[in-house]
Motif scaffolding. Sequence first.
Motif: not given
Length: 154
Positions: A85-102
């Motif tokens: 789940a740390k991977i998911q948090k890192a993606f959110v924290d770094h703005g790597a999730v926008q639309c979320g589809f990929c």
Amino acid sequence: MEKITLYINGEERQVEIRPMDTLLHVIREVLGLTGTKEGCGEGDCGACTVLVDGKTVNSCIYPAIQADGRQVMTIEGVERDPELAKIQKAFVDHGAVQCGFCSPGMILATCALLRENPNPTEAQIRRGLSGNLCRCTGYQAMVDAVESLTGGER
């Protein structure tokens, strides 16, 4: 119809499949795990990426029968594991999730990459994510997110 056994996110599941069913179909339509997405349906975009025995596969073209008796991890399995789940948090924290589809495919590709190489270089990160397409972020935020999990940002 044929009965197979899958170990989905650590749980044994027996399902009936048709000979031509893809793993994506079984995950979404039979098991109701909708985090895995279908983008292109041809194995090109990576939105459907899951892990089979720890390796990334494009579930939209992966025959379900080939997953019989194997460990399959979907994005739902990642969120159940505090370490992953740390991977998911890192993606959110770094703005790597926008639309979320990929994002599910990117996160699972990151899981596989970091299991194989806990301290990848930027080039190795880019290669590890290269099977996944994103139309929103331009990829640098994803690279930054992965780098933050390898002992600090570079």
